[in-house]
Design a protein around this motif. Structure first.
Motif, PDB file in Angstrom:
ATOM      1  N   GLU A  56       0.942  -0.895   0.490  1.00  0.00           N
ATOM      2  CA  GLU A  56       0.133  -0.078  -0.315  1.00  0.00           C
ATOM      3  C   GLU A  56       0.818   1.276   0.472  1.00  0.00           C
ATOM      4  OE1 GLU A  56      -2.640  -0.399   3.208  1.00  0.00           O
ATOM      5  OE2 GLU A  56      -3.750  -2.029   2.883  1.00  0.00           O
ATOM      6  N   PHE A  57       0.606   2.127  -0.387  1.00  0.00           N
ATOM      7  CA  PHE A  57       1.051   3.756  -0.013  1.00  0.00           C
ATOM      8  C   PHE A  57       1.893   3.585   1.073  1.00  0.00           C
ATOM      9  CE2 PHE A  57       0.948   8.031  -0.023  1.00  0.00           C
ATOM     10  CZ  PHE A  57       1.795   8.716  -1.253  1.00  0.00           C
ATOM     11  N   SER A  58       1.021   4.084   2.300  1.00  0.00           N
ATOM     12  CA  SER A  58       0.973   4.261   3.362  1.00  0.00           C
ATOM     13  C   SER A  58       3.060   3.008   3.553  1.00  0.00           C
ATOM     14  CB  SER A  58       0.433   4.123   4.554  1.00  0.00           C
ATOM     15  OG  SER A  58      -0.101   2.753   4.445  1.00  0.00           O
ATOM     16  N   GLU A  59       2.430   2.166   3.242  1.00  0.00           N
ATOM     17  CA  GLU A  59       3.488   1.653   3.699  1.00  0.00           C
ATOM     18  C   GLU A  59       4.918   1.538   3.141  1.00  0.00           C
ATOM     19  OE1 GLU A  59       2.431  -2.916   2.456  1.00  0.00           O
ATOM     20  OE2 GLU A  59       1.053  -2.416   4.790  1.00  0.00           O
ATOM     21  N   ILE A  60       4.412   2.167   1.261  1.00  0.00           N
ATOM     22  CA  ILE A  60       5.944   2.658   0.534  1.00  0.00           C
ATOM     23  C   ILE A  60       6.364   3.558   1.377  1.00  0.00           C
ATOM     24  CG2 ILE A  60       6.874   3.436  -1.688  1.00  0.00           C
ATOM     25  CD1 ILE A  60       4.379   1.418  -2.791  1.00  0.00           C
ATOM     26  N   MET A  61       5.837   4.239   1.602  1.00  0.00           N
ATOM     27  CA  MET A  61       6.030   5.629   2.982  1.00  0.00           C
ATOM     28  C   MET A  61       6.824   5.121   3.687  1.00  0.00           C
ATOM     29  SD  MET A  61       5.537   8.242   0.873  1.00  0.00           S
ATOM     30  CE  MET A  61       5.903   7.405  -0.690  1.00  0.00           C
ATOM     31  N   ASN A  62       6.007   3.974   4.462  1.00  0.00           N
ATOM     32  CA  ASN A  62       7.189   4.229   6.011  1.00  0.00           C
ATOM     33  C   ASN A  62       8.440   3.311   5.602  1.00  0.00           C
ATOM     34  OD1 ASN A  62       7.553   3.654   8.708  1.00  0.00           O
ATOM     35  ND2 ASN A  62       6.000   1.456   8.490  1.00  0.00           N
ATOM     36  N   VAL A  63       8.598   3.021   4.748  1.00  0.00           N
ATOM     37  CA  VAL A  63      10.127   1.438   4.880  1.00  0.00           C
ATOM     38  C   VAL A  63      10.541   3.001   3.449  1.00  0.00           C
ATOM     39  CG1 VAL A  63      11.270  -0.341   2.694  1.00  0.00           C
ATOM     40  CG2 VAL A  63       8.426  -0.145   3.870  1.00  0.00           C
ATOM     41  N   LEU A  64       9.981   3.557   2.284  1.00  0.00           N
ATOM     42  CA  LEU A  64      11.077   4.331   1.967  1.00  0.00           C
ATOM     43  C   LEU A  64      11.624   5.316   3.030  1.00  0.00           C
ATOM     44  CD1 LEU A  64       9.396   5.944  -1.106  1.00  0.00           C
ATOM     45  CD2 LEU A  64      11.851   4.567  -0.977  1.00  0.00           C
ATOM     46  N   SER A  65      10.892   5.756   4.288  1.00  0.00           N
ATOM     47  CA  SER A  65      11.063   6.960   5.322  1.00  0.00           C
ATOM     48  C   SER A  65      12.607   6.298   6.200  1.00  0.00           C
ATOM     49  CB  SER A  65      10.072   7.522   5.772  1.00  0.00           C
ATOM     50  OG  SER A  65       9.496   6.053   6.586  1.00  0.00           O
ATOM     51  N   SER A  66      12.344   5.039   5.910  1.00  0.00           N
ATOM     52  CA  SER A  66      13.428   4.250   7.106  1.00  0.00           C
ATOM     53  C   SER A  66      15.053   4.049   5.876  1.00  0.00           C
ATOM     54  CB  SER A  66      13.125   2.848   7.242  1.00  0.00           C
ATOM     55  OG  SER A  66      14.217   2.439   7.967  1.00  0.00           O
ATOM     56  N   VAL A  67      14.539   4.024   4.987  1.00  0.00           N
ATOM     57  CA  VAL A  67      15.901   3.439   4.472  1.00  0.00           C
ATOM     58  C   VAL A  67      16.340   4.618   3.626  1.00  0.00           C
ATOM     59  CG1 VAL A  67      14.597   3.474   1.613  1.00  0.00           C
ATOM     60  CG2 VAL A  67      16.593   2.168   1.813  1.00  0.00           C
ATOM     61  N   MET A  68      15.689   5.731   3.167  1.00  0.00           N
ATOM     62  CA  MET A  68      16.485   7.601   3.473  1.00  0.00           C
ATOM     63  C   MET A  68      17.255   7.928   4.402  1.00  0.00           C
ATOM     64  SD  MET A  68      13.879   9.722   0.555  1.00  0.00           S
ATOM     65  CE  MET A  68      14.460  10.795   0.794  1.00  0.00           C
ATOM     66  N   THR A  69      16.668   7.283   5.477  1.00  0.00           N
ATOM     67  CA  THR A  69      17.327   7.987   6.859  1.00  0.00           C
ATOM     68  C   THR A  69      19.126   6.988   7.487  1.00  0.00           C
ATOM     69  OG1 THR A  69      15.397   7.649   7.833  1.00  0.00           O
ATOM     70  CG2 THR A  69      16.961   7.112   9.379  1.00  0.00           C
ATOM     71  N   TYR A  70      18.760   5.937   6.475  1.00  0.00           N
ATOM     72  CA  TYR A  70      20.134   5.578   6.083  1.00  0.00           C
ATOM     73  C   TYR A  70      20.697   5.931   5.049  1.00  0.00           C
ATOM     74  CZ  TYR A  70      18.319   2.917  10.417  1.00  0.00           C
ATOM     75  OH  TYR A  70      18.069   2.358  12.083  1.00  0.00           O
ATOM     76  N   THR A  71      20.538   6.129   4.285  1.00  0.00           N
ATOM     77  CA  THR A  71      20.848   6.688   3.118  1.00  0.00           C
ATOM     78  C   THR A  71      21.560   8.044   3.610  1.00  0.00           C
ATOM     79  OG1 THR A  71      19.667   5.492   1.587  1.00  0.00           O
ATOM     80  CG2 THR A  71      21.414   7.093   0.751  1.00  0.00           C
ATOM     81  N   VAL A  72      20.967   8.411   4.240  1.00  0.00           N
ATOM     82  CA  VAL A  72      21.547  10.119   4.770  1.00  0.00           C
ATOM     83  C   VAL A  72      22.656   9.936   5.886  1.00  0.00           C
ATOM     84  CG1 VAL A  72      20.963  12.397   5.966  1.00  0.00           C
ATOM     85  CG2 VAL A  72      19.756  11.067   3.981  1.00  0.00           C
ATOM     86  N   PHE A  73      22.337   8.605   6.655  1.00  0.00           N
ATOM     87  CA  PHE A  73      23.852   8.754   7.696  1.00  0.00           C
ATOM     88  C   PHE A  73      24.939   8.378   6.865  1.00  0.00           C
ATOM     89  CE2 PHE A  73      25.331   5.598  10.399  1.00  0.00           C
ATOM     90  CZ  PHE A  73      25.802   6.000  11.250  1.00  0.00           C
ATOM     91  N   LEU A  74      24.948   7.345   5.788  1.00  0.00           N
ATOM     92  CA  LEU A  74      26.179   6.560   5.207  1.00  0.00           C
ATOM     93  C   LEU A  74      26.646   8.183   4.398  1.00  0.00           C
ATOM     94  CD1 LEU A  74      27.783   4.449   4.039  1.00  0.00           C
ATOM     95  CD2 LEU A  74      25.996   3.950   2.130  1.00  0.00           C
TER      96      LEU A  74
END
Length: 385
Positions: A56-74
């Protein structure tokens, strides 16, 4: 000396990620964390790509927020590794300032007060980020306990959704993955928060040196008819001001591009989290999703606020140097002495600041504009949803 200027908890995390100026196994630590972060990114992005039409759209937003956080941390970690020499120079300058602070009682108080304040802030940061990770993982643990039956093994969720190359349906494998993900999430989240706390540490140190300079400016000039100020003391004050400017430029060099990456990504991440939180309202077990993401949303906004506050505070303190020099009795001294102080006042009008990629200054006004932009983007995404 270097250990005394930075809080112990910050030093420990910097050592873990190979950022502290210590030659023992630094390359090995950097290689380990670079591989870990890249592999984690690949597995999470692969999860989104492989299940894009199933989620679902909300699930995609949830996963993207998590993965982008660690992209920024990298990106943050890589920038810090690249700017290692700048960080070493900053630590050296802080150690020298700490060594010289014992010359007067006020200098020692101003320096150690900010050191203690930085230590408390670092400890508070670890507590807040660890709490956020715990709440973020808590809903998964509850789901795991409720679905601990053979019929629900296939629906087990991970803390970080990944497309793993092995089967996690077995209980031992699943619990091992959960434990590893939780420890990984805890270490990375605390390190991310402590990099922000380190910025506050550096700005507070600069603030302490500015307070020492202001105190000296107010005391160096006496009333007319009394002894004139020593030329050597005026030169020392000018050199002190120049050192503060150089120290501020080093902070700017270290954190400028980190701030640029942070503010571009935080706008997107807070939008994704906001959509997830709003979309979960009214659904079954909505409190689990809200509990999982609300603390995460708060931490991301706090991260942007810390950078903006640091830039605003540094600018305000640098302006106070000129105010202190102007409020002193420089006009009671000779023309030669007063001319030197006038140059110092003129130089302090160019405020010290931290920029976002050399483009714009960090300030509280900038933070409010980011919050407004995030709210607007959330409305657009909800309309699409």
């Amino acid at each position: 000396m270097k250990a005394n200027t930075i809080s112990q908890v910050t030093k420990i995390w910097l050592r873990i990620f190979g950022m502290w100026p210590d030659k023992s196994c630094v390359l090995l630590r950097r290689l380990f964390w670079f591989v870990m972060l890249v592999v984690e990114q690949i597995l999470q992005y692969r999860y989104v790509i492989m299940r894009y039409h199933l989620l679902e759209f909300s699930e995609i937003m949830n996963v993207l927020s998590s993965v982008m956080t660690y992209t920024v941390f990298l990106i943050k970690v890589v920038i810090f590794w690249y700017k290692q020499r700048t960080f070493n120079r900053i630590l050296t300058m802080m150690a020298i300032d700490l060594g010289k602070s014992s010359s007067t009682k006020f200098s020692m108080f101003a320096t150690m007060y900010n050191v203690k304040l930085s230590q408390r802030f670092a400890n508070m940061t670890v507590i807040i980020y660890s709490t956020a990770v715990t709440f973020f993982s808590f809903s998964i643990v509850i789901k795991r306990v409720n679905d601990d039956t053979a019929s629900n093994v296939s629906t087990r969720l991970l803390i970080l959704e990944m497309d793993l190359p092995f089967d996690t349906s077995q209980r031992f494998v699943y619990e091992s993955v959960i434990i590893v993900q939780f420890l990984y999430l805890l270490l990375c989240a605390d390190a991310n928060g402590l990099l922000n706390a380190l910025l506050i540490n550096l700005v507070l140190h600069a603030s302490g040196q500015i307070n020492i300079l202001r105190k000296s400016l107010m005391e160096i000039f006496t009333k007319k008819g009394e002894s004139s100020p020593n030329q050597l003391m005026i030169k020392k004050l000018i050199r002190k001001h120049q050192k503060i400017i150089i120290f501020s430029e080093q902070i700017e060099d270290l954190y400028s591009y980190i701030a640029m990456v942070l503010f571009v990504s935080d706008t997107v991440i807070t939008c994704c989290l906001g959509v997830t939180i709003v979309a979960s309202i009214g659904q079954p077990d909505a409190w689990k999703s809200i509990l999982r993401n609300l603390m995460f949303y708060f931490v991301m906004n706090m991260e942007a606020f810390i950078f903006c506050f640091a830039g605003e505070y540094l600018s305000a303190k640098s302006k106070s140097i000129g105010d202190a020099a102007y409020d002193s009795l420089w006009y009671e001294s000779g023309s030669r002495d007063s001319r030197s102080i006038l140059f110092l006042i003129m130089r302090s009008q160019n405020q010290l600041t931290i920029t976002i990629g050399k483009i714009m200054n960090l300030s509280l006004e900038r933070f409010s504009s980011i919050i407004k932009a995030s709210g607007s983007y959330i409305s657009v995404l909800l309309a699409m949803y």
